[in-house]
Scaffold this motif. Structure first.
Motif, PDB file in Angstrom:
ATOM      1  N   LEU A  10       0.816  -1.220   0.000  1.00 44.13           N
ATOM      2  CA  LEU A  10       0.000   0.000   0.000  1.00 44.13           C
ATOM      3  C   LEU A  10       0.850   1.271   0.000  1.00 44.13           C
ATOM      4  O   LEU A  10       0.575   2.195  -0.783  1.00 44.13           O
ATOM      5  CB  LEU A  10      -0.953  -0.010   1.196  1.00 44.13           C
ATOM      6  N   PRO A  11       1.906   1.409   0.837  1.00 41.56           N
ATOM      7  CA  PRO A  11       2.751   2.599   0.726  1.00 41.56           C
ATOM      8  C   PRO A  11       3.396   2.750  -0.652  1.00 41.56           C
ATOM      9  O   PRO A  11       3.482   3.851  -1.187  1.00 41.56           O
ATOM     10  CB  PRO A  11       3.815   2.389   1.814  1.00 41.56           C
ATOM     11  N   ILE A  12       3.821   1.612  -1.222  1.00 47.02           N
ATOM     12  CA  ILE A  12       4.412   1.672  -2.564  1.00 47.02           C
ATOM     13  C   ILE A  12       3.363   2.110  -3.579  1.00 47.02           C
ATOM     14  O   ILE A  12       3.641   2.936  -4.462  1.00 47.02           O
ATOM     15  CB  ILE A  12       4.999   0.286  -2.942  1.00 47.02           C
ATOM     16  N   ALA A  13       2.148   1.601  -3.447  1.00 50.29           N
ATOM     17  CA  ALA A  13       1.072   1.988  -4.360  1.00 50.29           C
ATOM     18  C   ALA A  13       0.747   3.478  -4.228  1.00 50.29           C
ATOM     19  O   ALA A  13       0.442   4.142  -5.226  1.00 50.29           O
ATOM     20  CB  ALA A  13      -0.172   1.148  -4.078  1.00 50.29           C
ATOM     21  N   MET A  14       0.847   4.036  -3.010  1.00 53.24           N
ATOM     22  CA  MET A  14       0.607   5.471  -2.816  1.00 53.24           C
ATOM     23  C   MET A  14       1.631   6.300  -3.573  1.00 53.24           C
ATOM     24  O   MET A  14       1.289   7.293  -4.238  1.00 53.24           O
ATOM     25  CB  MET A  14       0.661   5.832  -1.327  1.00 53.24           C
ATOM     26  N   VAL A  15       2.893   5.894  -3.488  1.00 48.72           N
ATOM     27  CA  VAL A  15       3.956   6.635  -4.185  1.00 48.72           C
ATOM     28  C   VAL A  15       3.771   6.536  -5.695  1.00 48.72           C
ATOM     29  O   VAL A  15       3.880   7.539  -6.421  1.00 48.72           O
ATOM     30  CB  VAL A  15       5.343   6.091  -3.778  1.00 48.72           C
ATOM     31  N   VAL A  16       3.464   5.348  -6.192  1.00 50.37           N
ATOM     32  CA  VAL A  16       3.252   5.161  -7.633  1.00 50.37           C
ATOM     33  C   VAL A  16       2.054   5.978  -8.110  1.00 50.37           C
ATOM     34  O   VAL A  16       2.101   6.634  -9.165  1.00 50.37           O
ATOM     35  CB  VAL A  16       3.048   3.662  -7.953  1.00 50.37           C
ATOM     36  N   ALA A  17       0.967   5.962  -7.336  1.00 51.82           N
ATOM     37  CA  ALA A  17      -0.228   6.727  -7.703  1.00 51.82           C
ATOM     38  C   ALA A  17       0.056   8.225  -7.716  1.00 51.82           C
ATOM     39  O   ALA A  17      -0.447   8.960  -8.576  1.00 51.82           O
ATOM     40  CB  ALA A  17      -1.369   6.420  -6.728  1.00 51.82           C
ATOM     41  N   LEU A  18       0.881   8.684  -6.783  1.00 48.15           N
ATOM     42  CA  LEU A  18       1.231  10.109  -6.746  1.00 48.15           C
ATOM     43  C   LEU A  18       2.017  10.515  -7.984  1.00 48.15           C
ATOM     44  O   LEU A  18       1.709  11.524  -8.628  1.00 48.15           O
ATOM     45  CB  LEU A  18       2.046  10.395  -5.482  1.00 48.15           C
ATOM     46  N   LEU A  19       3.023   9.718  -8.344  1.00 51.60           N
ATOM     47  CA  LEU A  19       3.823  10.039  -9.526  1.00 51.60           C
ATOM     48  C   LEU A  19       2.972   9.977 -10.793  1.00 51.60           C
ATOM     49  O   LEU A  19       3.085  10.840 -11.676  1.00 51.60           O
ATOM     50  CB  LEU A  19       5.004   9.073  -9.637  1.00 51.60           C
ATOM     51  N   ALA A  20       2.108   8.962 -10.881  1.00 52.39           N
ATOM     52  CA  ALA A  20       1.238   8.843 -12.051  1.00 52.39           C
ATOM     53  C   ALA A  20       0.269  10.019 -12.130  1.00 52.39           C
ATOM     54  O   ALA A  20       0.014  10.565 -13.209  1.00 52.39           O
ATOM     55  CB  ALA A  20       0.472   7.518 -12.002  1.00 52.39           C
ATOM     56  N   GLY A  33      -4.223  15.299  -1.163  1.00 46.81           N
ATOM     57  CA  GLY A  33      -5.318  15.090  -0.220  1.00 46.81           C
ATOM     58  C   GLY A  33      -6.225  13.949  -0.625  1.00 46.81           C
ATOM     59  O   GLY A  33      -6.625  13.123   0.210  1.00 46.81           O
ATOM     60  N   GLY A  34      -6.544  13.875  -1.927  1.00 48.40           N
ATOM     61  CA  GLY A  34      -7.425  12.820  -2.415  1.00 48.40           C
ATOM     62  C   GLY A  34      -6.827  11.443  -2.253  1.00 48.40           C
ATOM     63  O   GLY A  34      -7.514  10.490  -1.851  1.00 48.40           O
ATOM     64  N   LEU A  35      -5.523  11.300  -2.566  1.00 50.78           N
ATOM     65  CA  LEU A  35      -4.870  10.000  -2.409  1.00 50.78           C
ATOM     66  C   LEU A  35      -4.813   9.591  -0.944  1.00 50.78           C
ATOM     67  O   LEU A  35      -4.957   8.408  -0.602  1.00 50.78           O
ATOM     68  CB  LEU A  35      -3.455  10.047  -2.998  1.00 50.78           C
ATOM     69  N   GLY A  36      -4.604  10.570  -0.070  1.00 47.71           N
ATOM     70  CA  GLY A  36      -4.581  10.264   1.356  1.00 47.71           C
ATOM     71  C   GLY A  36      -5.908   9.676   1.820  1.00 47.71           C
ATOM     72  O   GLY A  36      -5.944   8.646   2.505  1.00 47.71           O
ATOM     73  N   ILE A  37      -7.004  10.318   1.437  1.00 48.57           N
ATOM     74  CA  ILE A  37      -8.333   9.825   1.838  1.00 48.57           C
ATOM     75  C   ILE A  37      -8.646   8.490   1.161  1.00 48.57           C
ATOM     76  O   ILE A  37      -9.171   7.549   1.778  1.00 48.57           O
ATOM     77  CB  ILE A  37      -9.399  10.873   1.494  1.00 48.57           C
ATOM     78  N   LEU A  38      -8.323   8.376  -0.149  1.00 49.42           N
ATOM     79  CA  LEU A  38      -8.606   7.147  -0.886  1.00 49.42           C
ATOM     80  C   LEU A  38      -7.896   5.952  -0.265  1.00 49.42           C
ATOM     81  O   LEU A  38      -8.509   4.890  -0.039  1.00 49.42           O
ATOM     82  CB  LEU A  38      -8.187   7.326  -2.352  1.00 49.42           C
ATOM     83  N   PHE A  39      -6.607   6.107   0.028  1.00 49.41           N
ATOM     84  CA  PHE A  39      -5.853   4.970   0.580  1.00 49.41           C
ATOM     85  C   PHE A  39      -6.190   4.722   2.043  1.00 49.41           C
ATOM     86  O   PHE A  39      -5.927   3.628   2.560  1.00 49.41           O
ATOM     87  CB  PHE A  39      -4.351   5.192   0.394  1.00 49.41           C
ATOM     88  N   GLY A 344      12.960  15.571  -7.396  1.00 49.74           N
ATOM     89  CA  GLY A 344      12.840  16.958  -7.819  1.00 49.74           C
ATOM     90  C   GLY A 344      12.503  17.129  -9.286  1.00 49.74           C
ATOM     91  O   GLY A 344      12.030  18.195  -9.706  1.00 49.74           O
ATOM     92  N   PHE A 345      12.724  16.079 -10.095  1.00 50.32           N
ATOM     93  CA  PHE A 345      12.329  16.131 -11.505  1.00 50.32           C
ATOM     94  C   PHE A 345      10.808  16.126 -11.643  1.00 50.32           C
ATOM     95  O   PHE A 345      10.275  16.622 -12.630  1.00 50.32           O
ATOM     96  CB  PHE A 345      12.897  14.928 -12.259  1.00 50.32           C
ATOM     97  N   PHE A 346      10.108  15.548 -10.654  1.00 51.91           N
ATOM     98  CA  PHE A 346       8.676  15.306 -10.798  1.00 51.91           C
ATOM     99  C   PHE A 346       7.820  16.014  -9.745  1.00 51.91           C
ATOM    100  O   PHE A 346       6.646  16.271  -9.996  1.00 51.91           O
ATOM    101  CB  PHE A 346       8.397  13.797 -10.728  1.00 51.91           C
ATOM    102  N   LEU A 347       8.391  16.276  -8.566  1.00 48.54           N
ATOM    103  CA  LEU A 347       7.615  16.859  -7.482  1.00 48.54           C
ATOM    104  C   LEU A 347       8.090  18.269  -7.164  1.00 48.54           C
ATOM    105  O   LEU A 347       9.250  18.608  -7.386  1.00 48.54           O
ATOM    106  CB  LEU A 347       7.728  16.001  -6.212  1.00 48.54           C
ATOM    107  N   GLU A 348       7.181  19.075  -6.611  1.00 48.17           N
ATOM    108  CA  GLU A 348       7.555  20.392  -6.130  1.00 48.17           C
ATOM    109  C   GLU A 348       8.248  20.262  -4.781  1.00 48.17           C
ATOM    110  O   GLU A 348       8.105  19.259  -4.077  1.00 48.17           O
ATOM    111  CB  GLU A 348       6.313  21.271  -5.968  1.00 48.17           C
ATOM    112  N   TRP A 349       8.992  21.316  -4.412  1.00 51.21           N
ATOM    113  CA  TRP A 349       9.717  21.278  -3.148  1.00 51.21           C
ATOM    114  C   TRP A 349       8.772  21.163  -1.958  1.00 51.21           C
ATOM    115  O   TRP A 349       9.145  20.582  -0.929  1.00 51.21           O
ATOM    116  CB  TRP A 349      10.596  22.523  -3.003  1.00 51.21           C
TER     117      TRP A 349
END
Length: 451
Positions: A10-20, A33-39, A344-349
């Motif tokens: 589940l933690p790995i799926a959260m990270v993958v879902a965030l990047l996707a 926020g949505g991913l937090g509630i969904l998971f 940093g290539f994909f996420l904001e600081w």
């Protein structure tokens, strides 16, 4: 390895879902926020636990008095942008270095340092430097890659050189004194600025055709002596920098109080240049509200994501990953730095700070680097290393915000490929600065220990 993926699916799926989700272009605040509630529902977390998320958001984020410094520093930067201080200072610095190859580029780098210490607003700095300097540099015959690179890199110095909004948020996340972070970040920020200037001097010497001399007749000024122009145009921003940073470092004012002083000082500077008008003030307040709301909205979403991620075992996943590497303290530090650089290539600081820092900071704080430092000093050292690292996230594609700002300024006259190539040497210089601060922690810790 299979067991690891099953245990932490589940933690790995959260990270993958965030990047996707980021690649879809969906607003990051809603995504977090949505991913937090969904998971939370997928992980069968008890519904009352979401009340803990709400308590964390309102009790530790929204009510945090340090957050008041964010809109005040944002307002200070915007008012300095519209006051004309930067434009006059750039013209004066160009006169100072006018008979040197690369003189205009060096002026841009120096102006970036001064404005970073006065504003700390990345978007405003990059746009301002681009609008002021890029047309002049291209007309003067500068190589497009060199012109774009120095503007983008110099504009991002504000994320590190205090007063920095990033450091304010890091202090809140890590429960570290923001004043200590400001002191610790000053020398590394100046080091990066010096590296930029040295690079420009070397390139201008080796490739003078990339940075030709300016035509003396093209140097626009009011006829005043150079020394007088320097005194006049440097006095305002330097005094503001001294008052804001000096009051924090001397312990006279908290960062929030110093931010209020800076906001008032920027109003006085704008009034002294006769640019303080109602429509300008109205626009500055509106832009401040938008920027502050964007930052705080992302913070709220990231808090929800982080709390649920930890509840699903994300912190244990990070700890197991670190323990399984078999590396020493410095090896682990380099792995973490490499991970943050890639993110940093994909996420904001903001997302990296609120999602990653709470997970890895306790691990780093517990490591023994053989430096005889307290755990608090290690945390300050690590925070500044992360801040230097995160500065590259503004320059690295595909989501480098400085590149987007610069692309908008050029209005299609300079290709995206040219802009991407322009930042390569400057990202390299930032990594050199990062390695220097890892190898010589005194660069970061000397000033906090002295004051």
């Amino acid at each position: 390895m299979v067991e690891f993926f099953v245990q932490y699916s589940l933690p790995i799926a959260m990270v993958v879902a965030l990047l996707a989700g980021i690649f879809t272009g969906y607003p990051v605040a809603f995504l977090l926020g949505g991913l937090g509630i969904l998971f939370a529902f997928i992980g069968d977390i008890p519904f009352p636990f979401l009340g803990v998320v709400g308590s964390r958001i309102f009790g530790q984020v929204i009510e945090n008095w340090l957050m008041i410094a964010i809109p005040l520093f944002v307002f200070m930067g915007i008012m300095l942008e519209v006051s004309g201080v930067a434009k006059r200072l750039l013209l004066t610095l160009q006169r100072l270095f006018g008979r040197t190859h690369g003189g205009l580029a060096i002026s841009v780098a120096l102006l970036g340092i001064v404005m970073a210490a006065s504003t700390g607003i990345i978007g405003a700095s990059v746009v301002m430097l681009g609008l002021l300097a890029l047309p002049v540099m291209m007309k003067q015959g500068y190589k497009a890659e060199l012109a774009c690179g120095v503007i983008a890199a110099s504009g991002t110095l504000g994320v590190l050189i205090p007063p920095s909004i990033m450091l304010v948020l890091m202090g809140s996340i890590l429960q570290v004194s923001v004043g200590a972070l400001f002191k610790a970040a000053l020398l590394p920020g100046l080091l990066l600025g010096i590296l930029y200037v040295l690079y420009l001097l070397v390139v201008s010497k080796v490739r003078p055709e990339w940075a030709p001399l300016a035509d003396p007749d093209s140097l626009d000024h009011d006829g005043s002596p150079l020394w007088l122009a320097l005194m006049r145009d440097l006095f305002g921003p330097v005094m503001l920098m001294v008052i804001v940073l000096g009051s924090i470092m001397a312990g006279i004012a908290t960062p929030t109080e110093a931010a209020a002083i800076g906001a008032a000082g920027s109003l006085l500077l704008a009034a002294s240049t006769r640019s303080l008008k109602f429509n300008i003030l109205q626009s500055a307040v509106r832009d401040t509200s938008k920027t502050s709301a964007m930052i705080l909205f992302v913070v709220v979403g990231a808090t929800c994501f982080s709390v649920v991620f930890k509840r699903l075992g994300g912190d244990y996943m990070i700890a197991d990953l670190v323990a399984s590497t078999g590396l020493g303290p410095y090896g682990l530090l380099l792995v973490i730095m490499a991970m943050i650089f890639v993110l940093g290539f994909f996420l904001e600081w903001i997302e990296i700070s609120y999602v990653i820092l709470p997970l890895v900071a306790p691990v780093v704080q517990a490591l023994d680097f053989g430096l005889g430092l307290s755990s608090q000093a290690v945390l300050i050292w690590f925070a500044i290393l992360v801040a230097i690292n995160l500065q590259t996230s503004f320059l690295t594609p595909p989501f480098g915000y400085a590149l987007f700002y610069l692309k908008g300024i050029t209005k299609g006259e300079i290709g995206v490929g040219t802009i991407y190539k322009s930042i390569i040497p400057f990202v390299g210089l930032q990594l050199v600065g990062l390695i220097a601060c890892i190898a010589f922690p005194a660069i970061i810790l000397w000033l906090p220990g002295l004051i």
